[in-house]
Design an enzyme around this catalytic site. Sequence first.
Site, PDB file in Angstrom:
ATOM      1  N   HIS A   1      -3.112   9.820   6.360  1.00  0.00           N
ATOM      2  CA  HIS A   1      -1.653   9.703   6.232  1.00  0.00           C
ATOM      3  C   HIS A   1      -1.051   9.029   7.457  1.00  0.00           C
ATOM      4  CE1 HIS A   1      -2.777  13.213   3.740  1.00  0.00           C
ATOM      5  NE2 HIS A   1      -1.874  12.775   2.922  1.00  0.00           N
TER       6      HIS A   1
ATOM      7  N   GLU B   1      -3.716   3.524  -8.161  1.00  0.00           N
ATOM      8  CA  GLU B   1      -3.018   2.477  -7.410  1.00  0.00           C
ATOM      9  C   GLU B   1      -3.367   1.101  -7.962  1.00  0.00           C
ATOM     10  OE1 GLU B   1      -4.614   5.065  -6.167  1.00  0.00           O
ATOM     11  OE2 GLU B   1      -2.982   6.235  -5.289  1.00  0.00           O
TER      12      GLU B   1
ATOM     13  N   GLN C   1       2.139   5.855  -2.504  1.00  0.00           N
ATOM     14  CA  GLN C   1       2.617   7.073  -1.823  1.00  0.00           C
ATOM     15  C   GLN C   1       2.384   7.064  -0.310  1.00  0.00           C
ATOM     16  OE1 GLN C   1       1.244  11.273  -3.058  1.00  0.00           O
ATOM     17  NE2 GLN C   1       3.041  10.813  -4.292  1.00  0.00           N
ATOM     18  N   PHE C   2       1.243   6.584   0.115  1.00  0.00           N
ATOM     19  CA  PHE C   2       0.950   6.359   1.532  1.00  0.00           C
ATOM     20  C   PHE C   2       0.154   5.057   1.615  1.00  0.00           C
ATOM     21  CE2 PHE C   2       1.602  10.914   1.505  1.00  0.00           C
ATOM     22  CZ  PHE C   2       2.179  11.189   2.739  1.00  0.00           C
ATOM     23  N   ALA C   3       0.379   4.273   2.672  1.00  0.00           N
ATOM     24  CA  ALA C   3      -0.373   3.027   2.832  1.00  0.00           C
ATOM     25  C   ALA C   3      -1.872   3.305   2.816  1.00  0.00           C
ATOM     26  CB  ALA C   3       0.019   2.340   4.135  1.00  0.00           C
TER      27      ALA C   3
ATOM     28  N   PRO D   1      -7.283   1.246  -3.580  1.00  0.00           N
ATOM     29  CA  PRO D   1      -7.665   0.999  -4.981  1.00  0.00           C
ATOM     30  C   PRO D   1      -6.843  -0.135  -5.606  1.00  0.00           C
ATOM     31  CG  PRO D   1      -7.401   3.353  -4.586  1.00  0.00           C
ATOM     32  CD  PRO D   1      -6.877   2.639  -3.358  1.00  0.00           C
TER      33      PRO D   1
END
Lengths: 338, 415
Positions: free
Chosen positions: A129, A60, A82-84, A89
């Site tokens: 998630h 990330e 992809q997910f908050a 990173p």
Amino acid sequence: MPAMNMIQALNSAMDVMLTKDPDVLVFGEDVGYFGGVFRVTEGLQKKHGLTRCFDAPIAEGGIVAAAIGMGAYGLRPVIEIQFADYIYPGYDQLVSEAARLRYRSAGDFTAPITLRTPYGGGIFGGQTHSQSPEAIFTHVAGLKTVIPSNPYDAKGLLISAIEDDDPVIFFEPKRLYNGPFDGWHEKPVEPWSKYDLSDVPDGHYSVPLGKAAIARAGDELTVLAYGTMVHVAIAAAAHAEVDAEVIDLRSLVPLDIETITESVNRTGRCVVVHEATRTSGFGAELVALVQEHCFYRLEAPIERVTGWDTPYPHAFEWEYFPGPKRVAAAMRRAMGRN
Amino acid sequence: MELTPDMRNEPTLSLRVPVPRARPGDPVDFSHIKPPPAGAAPRPDIREEPGAMRDLAFTLVRVLNEEHEAVGPWDPKLDPAVLRRGLEIMTLTRAYDDRMMRMQRQGKTSFYMKCTGEEAVATAAALAVDAGDMCFPTYRQQAFLIARGYPLVQMMNQIYSNADDPCKGRQLPVMYTSKKDGWFTISGNLGTQFPQAVGWAMASAYKGDHRIAVGYIGEGSTAEGDFHAALTFASVYRAPVILNVVNNQWAISSFQGFAAGESATFAARGIGYGVAALRVDGNDFLAVYAATKWAAERARANLGPTLIEMFTYRAAAHSTSDDPSRYRPAEEPQHWPLGDPIERLKQHLIASGEWSDAKQKTLEKEAVEAVRAAAKESEAVGTLGQSRPSAKTMFEDVYKEPDWRLRRQRQEVGV
Ligand SMILES: Cc1ncc(C[n+]2csc(CCOP(=O)(O)OP(=O)(O)O)c2C)c(N)n1
């Protein structure tokens, strides 16, 4: 106009922008051939080509940094995290770099990047998630933070974000992707197509950043909400039998202080809601602003309904989620109708 | 006159984006994978300098040959009892995975992840290290935990987030924890635990202990900065740690080319850090065992870290939320050139007169039975939503002692 769910509307926004502007490109983990784990980028690689919508290494920090470099060259990258919950990173690159590029170079370099990421709970995703980390971005000078609550706004706001010359963090309420969710979790999911706000034009249009919407007009009390909680607040108003005005903030930074002030000054009562943890949440900022702007018109203490100060627990999703019952109780307290 | 780039008549630049050899509808293509013969890789002394064994990062350490015999210097010459134990754990793991996947499909839990095809990677390593050594797993090393004797019932209680869940209903299924079994709590955030394994190993060295750490990361996640921090710290402090990269070829829909696996092997990443590096046939139980044992001996002799690339294949979907037929040929798993780890160990045991197809059938039946019995016990406590710890536990363990906010919030929930 076609009925679109939120996924299709977001997809359409990127499709429109990829078509319109050769400097726009889209990348992130699994977004290319596969079209993203929530399928938001489905078909974009096929239509626009391998170098305009592609997969990224699982890094990330690298994704954000590469986008900043592309932005410095003159491109307008749209990146997906992809997910908050996996944004951290990339946090250093966002806070220390993207947010300050314009300031430290006196406008010599800018970071016109849009970072899209699904956030929020309600899908049994557990602590990795389900998070709502918006406040750690609104706290950073130089970043804009946008959160849509329906397909029409999602497309129009995403187009505005991509066209914006500053870095925009664009949080997508994943529980709303396929249908509105009002927090009554035992009810079956209704498709967006039953709702007016799924009428999404095919072509280019924009919804300006920094302009709130009145999601429900009312006179007795003002609710400040965004994302999934807009729908919860509307359901709560019915449950509490309070004629609440529900303001969908749509963007947290920039914030539409005029709409907030006008409404609270008129109703004299305010409930602030969000799904994120309470302490230092964006609600704290909203409460302070309402206090600064509307103090002499307030008729009751401002209420705040939020997620608890714990990680998001898998088995206790609905105890954690600030559902309509909790919001309704706050509304009734604010009305003095315990 | 200075020539501008356009006047130089050179081709323009073009952006390269990796593309895998086969997508759905294409014929499977593993022609680039040319496994060297078993027994060919040399086995250096553990005291050898990392720089003198660079070739081992580019080959594959393999022990089992086509005739199912154990050959070459890496043959760990294991007692058949250990091999049978390995076969038992792998078979049990596969039966467990199959059942939990079905339970998710039946709505008894929210999520599951299998390790099908990769069982040897975790099983052989678990048997090759000591009971006190600490494992920092990813979500795909359940076989390691099973090998440590952790009860299946407890694993299922975690999967179901039920009243007996050791994680108290807080974690997504498969994120087990068990300090007493040398199993670090799984985070779910990729890569984060790889450098933590190094820190644990540094602590063991600091304390003059004998225990070592075993860390795992998927090849896709080696792109994270944390992977590089792990190697740097391991190299700088010569930490007693085994750093495993499980290269199962796929990271959800992204093939290993998106982690720069086309340009170099993952084992080769160790070379730049001066870390001893091995590339191992991860579906060869004996090779995994031997490589892990070698690395553990080095670590325990204060000779520092080893990076091991476990070359394997993710035969199942990434998770219950995934459908691999959308991004790779549906028949790709059947064509994996290094075969199936259970089948290969079974054949080896049969070839050495220690096993039979009939015994394997019985073992499989017993495994299914053991899993069924455990499931019965766990489901008697309850599946997701039917049973769970008391709701008040959701406010515990945020801190050692809850402060006034958490106490007040707990009261608001009325628990
Ligand atoms: C920091 C972070 N980013 C993204 C994800 C989402 N994610 C979960 S698993 C996965 C793929 C990991 O692939 P790999 O490391 O190769 O391991 P494998 O699943 O193949 O065992 C991704 C992208 C995550 N969990 N954490």
